[in-house]
Design an enzyme around this catalytic site. Sequence first.
Site, PDB file in Angstrom:
ATOM      1  N   GLU A 219       0.932   3.796   1.872  1.00 43.97           N
ATOM      2  CA  GLU A 219       1.403   4.163   3.205  1.00 43.97           C
ATOM      3  C   GLU A 219       2.609   3.322   3.624  1.00 43.97           C
ATOM      4  O   GLU A 219       3.592   3.847   4.161  1.00 43.97           O
ATOM      5  CB  GLU A 219       0.296   3.967   4.256  1.00 43.97           C
ATOM      6  CG  GLU A 219      -0.934   4.800   4.030  1.00 43.97           C
ATOM      7  CD  GLU A 219      -2.031   4.055   3.274  1.00 43.97           C
ATOM      8  OE1 GLU A 219      -1.729   3.403   2.234  1.00 43.97           O
ATOM      9  OE2 GLU A 219      -3.176   4.105   3.714  1.00 43.97           O
TER      10      GLU A 219
ATOM     11  N   CYS B  53      -2.286  -0.510   7.562  1.00 46.91           N
ATOM     12  CA  CYS B  53      -1.498   0.721   7.432  1.00 46.91           C
ATOM     13  C   CYS B  53      -1.539   1.547   8.703  1.00 46.91           C
ATOM     14  O   CYS B  53      -0.522   2.113   9.111  1.00 46.91           O
ATOM     15  CB  CYS B  53      -1.994   1.528   6.237  1.00 46.91           C
ATOM     16  SG  CYS B  53      -1.640   0.698   4.663  1.00 46.91           S
TER      17      CYS B  53
ATOM     18  N   HIS C  75       0.856  -1.191   0.000  1.00 43.82           N
ATOM     19  CA  HIS C  75       0.000   0.000   0.000  1.00 43.82           C
ATOM     20  C   HIS C  75       0.888   1.236   0.000  1.00 43.82           C
ATOM     21  O   HIS C  75       2.034   1.199   0.463  1.00 43.82           O
ATOM     22  CB  HIS C  75      -0.894   0.014   1.234  1.00 43.82           C
ATOM     23  CG  HIS C  75      -1.950  -1.045   1.229  1.00 43.82           C
ATOM     24  ND1 HIS C  75      -2.999  -1.044   2.125  1.00 43.82           N
ATOM     25  CD2 HIS C  75      -2.124  -2.144   0.456  1.00 43.82           C
ATOM     26  CE1 HIS C  75      -3.768  -2.089   1.896  1.00 43.82           C
ATOM     27  NE2 HIS C  75      -3.253  -2.775   0.897  1.00 43.82           N
TER      28      HIS C  75
ATOM     29  N   CYS D  99      -6.155   1.766   5.934  1.00 41.10           N
ATOM     30  CA  CYS D  99      -6.762   0.529   6.427  1.00 41.10           C
ATOM     31  C   CYS D  99      -6.130   0.164   7.765  1.00 41.10           C
ATOM     32  O   CYS D  99      -5.206   0.824   8.243  1.00 41.10           O
ATOM     33  CB  CYS D  99      -6.552  -0.592   5.402  1.00 41.10           C
ATOM     34  SG  CYS D  99      -4.828  -1.128   5.252  1.00 41.10           S
TER      35      CYS D  99
END
Length: 171
Positions: free
Chosen positions: A66, A97, A64, A94
């Site tokens: 992040e 993260c 992701h 999420c």
Amino acid sequence: MDDGMGRTIRNRSADEAWMGEALLWAQRARNQGEVPIGAVLVQGDRVLAGAGNGSIGQVDPTAHAEIEVLRAGARVLGNYRLCGTTLYVSLEPCVMCLGAIMHARVARLVYGAPDPRFGAIERLAPGRIGWIFNHDLAIVGGIRSEEAKQLLQAFFADRRARAEGASAPDS
């Protein structure tokens, strides 16, 4: 100024400018066929790292934006603790993260669009996050959220249109 969720917005124009950088990373991700989410890690007035989603291209569910930007920022600082940094991300993080953000000790999180399906911030109630993780994270949401939302909607509309076109019978 209050953001309506009991959180203080320090400098909205600076947050909007940095979010613009995160949105550029989101657009780069989209151009590479990735879900258009971008992130920028900032310390003071210095960008430590920027990244877009990479899960599809890297065949990695943890890639992701992040996570990618936290990894890059840690390499720049030579430390996995990212104290005194602000993370700007175009979509609400999420749970995975958010956990990484908390473990890295990021001081401040600024996100664009809320994520009603997978977002962790609004689900956990921002006032409880510090208690759960034993770290006080300042959070601001909704910065340039419409732009982030439109990027995502356009990406998924394009994917649906291509899928429908691929499954249409030849005439």
